[in-house]
Motif scaffolding. Structure first.
Motif, PDB file in Angstrom:
ATOM      1  N   SER A 105       0.942  -0.962   0.361  1.00 27.16           N
ATOM      2  CA  SER A 105      -0.109   0.154   0.269  1.00 27.16           C
ATOM      3  C   SER A 105       0.798   1.279  -0.052  1.00 27.16           C
ATOM      4  O   SER A 105      -0.226   2.523  -0.166  1.00 27.16           O
ATOM      5  CB  SER A 105      -0.823  -0.039   1.716  1.00 27.16           C
ATOM      6  N   ILE A 106       1.919   0.859   0.254  1.00 26.17           N
ATOM      7  CA  ILE A 106       2.910   2.181   0.240  1.00 26.17           C
ATOM      8  C   ILE A 106       3.993   2.779  -0.949  1.00 26.17           C
ATOM      9  O   ILE A 106       4.281   1.696  -1.347  1.00 26.17           O
ATOM     10  CB  ILE A 106       4.142   2.285   1.383  1.00 26.17           C
ATOM     11  N   GLU A 107       3.082   3.831  -1.942  1.00 28.42           N
ATOM     12  CA  GLU A 107       3.488   3.411  -3.247  1.00 28.42           C
ATOM     13  C   GLU A 107       5.279   4.303  -3.410  1.00 28.42           C
ATOM     14  O   GLU A 107       5.948   3.536  -4.166  1.00 28.42           O
ATOM     15  CB  GLU A 107       2.833   5.436  -3.744  1.00 28.42           C
ATOM     16  N   LYS A 108       6.249   3.914  -2.319  1.00 27.40           N
ATOM     17  CA  LYS A 108       7.329   4.762  -2.893  1.00 27.40           C
ATOM     18  C   LYS A 108       7.965   3.612  -2.030  1.00 27.40           C
ATOM     19  O   LYS A 108       8.819   3.325  -3.510  1.00 27.40           O
ATOM     20  CB  LYS A 108       7.787   5.690  -1.447  1.00 27.40           C
ATOM     21  N   LYS A 109       7.523   1.996  -1.895  1.00 28.56           N
ATOM     22  CA  LYS A 109       8.154   1.312  -2.127  1.00 28.56           C
ATOM     23  C   LYS A 109       7.947   0.214  -3.205  1.00 28.56           C
ATOM     24  O   LYS A 109       9.054  -0.562  -3.306  1.00 28.56           O
ATOM     25  CB  LYS A 109       8.030   0.726  -0.655  1.00 28.56           C
ATOM     26  N   ILE A 110       7.417   0.756  -3.314  1.00 28.49           N
ATOM     27  CA  ILE A 110       6.558  -0.582  -4.513  1.00 28.49           C
ATOM     28  C   ILE A 110       7.523   0.713  -5.965  1.00 28.49           C
ATOM     29  O   ILE A 110       8.351   0.247  -6.793  1.00 28.49           O
ATOM     30  CB  ILE A 110       5.425   0.286  -5.273  1.00 28.49           C
ATOM     31  N   ASN A 111       8.119   1.988  -5.799  1.00 29.07           N
ATOM     32  CA  ASN A 111       8.842   2.345  -6.547  1.00 29.07           C
ATOM     33  C   ASN A 111      10.067   2.110  -6.509  1.00 29.07           C
ATOM     34  O   ASN A 111      10.436   1.767  -7.575  1.00 29.07           O
ATOM     35  CB  ASN A 111       8.885   3.964  -6.910  1.00 29.07           C
ATOM     36  N   PHE A 112      10.925   1.832  -5.520  1.00 30.16           N
ATOM     37  CA  PHE A 112      11.863   1.209  -5.034  1.00 30.16           C
ATOM     38  C   PHE A 112      11.863  -0.155  -6.590  1.00 30.16           C
ATOM     39  O   PHE A 112      12.531  -0.682  -7.351  1.00 30.16           O
ATOM     40  CB  PHE A 112      11.784   1.353  -3.725  1.00 30.16           C
ATOM     41  N   ILE A 113      10.945  -0.795  -6.339  1.00 30.19           N
ATOM     42  CA  ILE A 113      10.869  -2.577  -6.590  1.00 30.19           C
ATOM     43  C   ILE A 113      10.995  -2.117  -7.868  1.00 30.19           C
ATOM     44  O   ILE A 113      11.310  -2.700  -9.004  1.00 30.19           O
ATOM     45  CB  ILE A 113       9.462  -3.055  -6.105  1.00 30.19           C
ATOM     46  N   GLN A 114       9.609  -1.399  -8.213  1.00 30.99           N
ATOM     47  CA  GLN A 114      10.409  -0.553 -10.148  1.00 30.99           C
ATOM     48  C   GLN A 114      11.499  -0.988 -10.197  1.00 30.99           C
ATOM     49  O   GLN A 114      12.118  -0.794 -11.252  1.00 30.99           O
ATOM     50  CB  GLN A 114       8.669   0.062 -10.621  1.00 30.99           C
ATOM     51  N   GLN A 115      12.041   0.253 -10.072  1.00 30.09           N
ATOM     52  CA  GLN A 115      13.335   0.831 -10.479  1.00 30.09           C
ATOM     53  C   GLN A 115      14.395  -0.522 -10.220  1.00 30.09           C
ATOM     54  O   GLN A 115      14.631  -0.651 -11.124  1.00 30.09           O
ATOM     55  CB  GLN A 115      13.508   1.744  -9.529  1.00 30.09           C
ATOM     56  N   THR A 116      14.461  -1.204  -9.506  1.00 30.82           N
ATOM     57  CA  THR A 116      15.205  -2.246  -8.851  1.00 30.82           C
ATOM     58  C   THR A 116      14.928  -3.067  -9.935  1.00 30.82           C
ATOM     59  O   THR A 116      15.989  -3.688 -10.846  1.00 30.82           O
ATOM     60  CB  THR A 116      15.135  -2.707  -7.366  1.00 30.82           C
ATOM     61  N   ALA A 117      14.001  -3.195 -10.388  1.00 31.98           N
ATOM     62  CA  ALA A 117      13.278  -4.929 -11.028  1.00 31.98           C
ATOM     63  C   ALA A 117      14.045  -4.399 -13.105  1.00 31.98           C
ATOM     64  O   ALA A 117      14.323  -4.932 -13.239  1.00 31.98           O
ATOM     65  CB  ALA A 117      11.930  -5.183 -11.241  1.00 31.98           C
ATOM     66  N   LYS A 118      13.197  -2.891 -12.835  1.00 34.24           N
ATOM     67  CA  LYS A 118      14.287  -2.888 -14.337  1.00 34.24           C
ATOM     68  C   LYS A 118      16.012  -2.622 -14.611  1.00 34.24           C
ATOM     69  O   LYS A 118      16.651  -2.688 -15.067  1.00 34.24           O
ATOM     70  CB  LYS A 118      13.667  -1.289 -15.101  1.00 34.24           C
ATOM     71  N   LYS A 119      16.495  -2.008 -13.628  1.00 34.14           N
ATOM     72  CA  LYS A 119      18.086  -2.200 -13.545  1.00 34.14           C
ATOM     73  C   LYS A 119      18.945  -3.679 -13.275  1.00 34.14           C
ATOM     74  O   LYS A 119      19.664  -3.512 -13.929  1.00 34.14           O
ATOM     75  CB  LYS A 119      18.673  -1.563 -11.744  1.00 34.14           C
ATOM     76  N   LEU A 120      17.638  -3.881 -12.685  1.00 31.65           N
ATOM     77  CA  LEU A 120      18.882  -6.060 -12.727  1.00 31.65           C
ATOM     78  C   LEU A 120      17.924  -6.177 -13.175  1.00 31.65           C
ATOM     79  O   LEU A 120      18.199  -7.710 -13.719  1.00 31.65           O
ATOM     80  CB  LEU A 120      18.371  -6.382 -11.337  1.00 31.65           C
ATOM     81  N   ASN A 121      16.908  -6.015 -14.322  1.00 31.60           N
ATOM     82  CA  ASN A 121      16.561  -6.229 -15.855  1.00 31.60           C
ATOM     83  C   ASN A 121      15.636  -7.874 -15.180  1.00 31.60           C
ATOM     84  O   ASN A 121      16.117  -9.338 -15.982  1.00 31.60           O
ATOM     85  CB  ASN A 121      17.549  -7.167 -17.079  1.00 31.60           C
ATOM     86  N   LEU A 122      14.902  -7.370 -14.369  1.00 30.90           N
ATOM     87  CA  LEU A 122      13.566  -8.713 -13.864  1.00 30.90           C
ATOM     88  C   LEU A 122      12.544  -8.289 -14.714  1.00 30.90           C
ATOM     89  O   LEU A 122      11.662  -7.856 -14.471  1.00 30.90           O
ATOM     90  CB  LEU A 122      13.414  -8.878 -12.559  1.00 30.90           C
ATOM     91  N   THR A 123      12.391  -9.506 -15.662  1.00 29.55           N
ATOM     92  CA  THR A 123      11.196  -9.588 -16.726  1.00 29.55           C
ATOM     93  C   THR A 123      10.077 -10.733 -15.907  1.00 29.55           C
ATOM     94  O   THR A 123       8.770  -9.837 -16.359  1.00 29.55           O
ATOM     95  CB  THR A 123      11.696 -10.458 -17.623  1.00 29.55           C
ATOM     96  N   ASN A 124      10.217 -11.078 -14.736  1.00 32.32           N
ATOM     97  CA  ASN A 124       9.057 -11.473 -14.292  1.00 32.32           C
ATOM     98  C   ASN A 124       8.151 -11.356 -12.952  1.00 32.32           C
ATOM     99  O   ASN A 124       7.904 -11.917 -12.118  1.00 32.32           O
ATOM    100  CB  ASN A 124       9.681 -12.919 -14.024  1.00 32.32           C
ATOM    101  N   ILE A 125       8.673  -9.829 -12.968  1.00 25.98           N
ATOM    102  CA  ILE A 125       7.973  -9.067 -11.814  1.00 25.98           C
ATOM    103  C   ILE A 125       7.100  -7.598 -12.253  1.00 25.98           C
ATOM    104  O   ILE A 125       7.105  -7.176 -13.140  1.00 25.98           O
ATOM    105  CB  ILE A 125       9.244  -8.460 -10.700  1.00 25.98           C
ATOM    106  N   GLU A 126       5.529  -7.946 -11.619  1.00 27.21           N
ATOM    107  CA  GLU A 126       4.620  -7.207 -11.572  1.00 27.21           C
ATOM    108  C   GLU A 126       4.402  -6.213 -10.086  1.00 27.21           C
ATOM    109  O   GLU A 126       4.647  -6.819  -9.524  1.00 27.21           O
ATOM    110  CB  GLU A 126       3.712  -7.366 -12.253  1.00 27.21           C
ATOM    111  N   THR A 127       3.748  -5.026 -10.392  1.00 16.99           N
ATOM    112  CA  THR A 127       3.714  -4.538  -8.958  1.00 16.99           C
ATOM    113  C   THR A 127       2.304  -3.851  -8.875  1.00 16.99           C
ATOM    114  O   THR A 127       2.189  -3.516  -9.927  1.00 16.99           O
ATOM    115  CB  THR A 127       5.231  -3.001  -9.164  1.00 16.99           C
ATOM    116  N   ILE A 128       2.223  -3.637  -7.397  1.00 19.61           N
ATOM    117  CA  ILE A 128       0.340  -2.857  -6.993  1.00 19.61           C
ATOM    118  C   ILE A 128       0.786  -2.165  -6.002  1.00 19.61           C
ATOM    119  O   ILE A 128       1.428  -2.615  -5.011  1.00 19.61           O
ATOM    120  CB  ILE A 128      -0.463  -4.266  -7.674  1.00 19.61           C
ATOM    121  N   VAL A 129       0.577  -1.001  -6.321  1.00 24.06           N
ATOM    122  CA  VAL A 129      -0.188   0.254  -4.733  1.00 24.06           C
ATOM    123  C   VAL A 129      -1.586  -0.562  -4.975  1.00 24.06           C
ATOM    124  O   VAL A 129      -2.514   0.335  -5.702  1.00 24.06           O
ATOM    125  CB  VAL A 129       0.384   1.369  -5.448  1.00 24.06           C
TER     126      VAL A 129
END
Length: 241
Positions: A105-129
């Motif tokens: 429910s905390i957007e800033k944490k989900i934003n971090f996960i999105q950015q990290t997944a992109k940097k690490l080329n993790l293509t099997n992750i989706e995020t939801i706030v």
């Protein structure tokens, strides 16, 4: 790379405690994840787990040990209240053929996960706030998941109300816990049954470095959850089953 922050490999510990060892590729991406968390943690309060040994034990081993027994190929997994991405971020790196949905429910944490997944080329992750109470009543998510992971988000009955509506019949909720009393075990059995679940296992495997108490509760969904669950936002925690 951030100096003096190399994660321990602990390959023998992995083998002794899980009968599995990480590949060099996984070790490298875990290191990259750790460094990213240390960098972002300087301006965003993601975690207090920052030493290499603590990160290895509490965020790598503790995330993976309860789930390595499963073949997650082509499975759909939701991580409820993922926070900074645990347990699912390191699990997703081990199981690239699984699909992970990380929800918080905390957007800033989900934003971090999105950015990290992109940097690490993790293509099997989706995020939801969002909130679990809302997702559990959304037909795009209700009865859609093979596994639901929930790590010390709330008391057990709340975790069950959050997770079981999201599972398919035959799906497994894995509740990551610390201490677990006999009273809590009995309550888990009662609430699981009320929500369409059945306890299939309760494990006790303490952490390998500091011997912290760890339990995992595995609940299989064996019948449909009543449509009234989960209740409205806030009700599960204010008025636990």
């Amino acid at each position: 790379m951030i100096d003096n922050n190399l994660l321990p490999y602990n390959e023998q510990l992995w083998k002794n405690t899980t009968n599995w060892t990480p590949s060099p590729e996984i070790l490298k991406i875990w290191q990259n994840l750790y460094e990213e968390i240390l960098t972002v943690n300087q301006y965003l309060n993601l975690t207090r787990i920052t030493t290499p040994e603590d990160f290895w034990e509490k965020n790598l081993w503790d995330s993976l040990a309860p789930i390595l027994q499963y073949d997650l190929t082509d499975k759909k997994i939701i991580d409820i209240g993922t926070g900074g991405g645990f347990p699912s971020l390191p699990i997703s790196m081990v199981y690239p053929q699984a699909k992970f949905i990380l929800m918080d429910s905390i957007e800033k944490k989900i934003n971090f996960i999105q950015q990290t997944a992109k940097k690490l080329n993790l293509t099997n992750i989706e995020t939801i706030v969002n909130r679990a109470e809302i997702l559990g009543q959304n037909p795009d998510h209700r009865k859609q998941y093979d596994f639901a992971l929930i790590r010390a988000v709330a008391e057990i009955s709340v975790c069950l109300e959050y997770s079981l509506p999201l599972l398919k019949i035959g799906g497994i909720a894995i509740l990551y816990r610390g201490n677990l009393t006999e009273e809590e075990k009995e309550k888990t059995k009662i609430v699981s049954n009320k929500l369409g679940g059945k306890i299939v296992a309760i494990t006790n495997q303490n952490t390998p470095l500091q011997n912290h108490i760890r339990h995992c509760i595995y609940v299989e969904k064996v019948k449909l959850t009543d449509k009234k669950y989960p209740r409205e936002v806030g009700k599960p925690s204010k008025f636990p089953l």
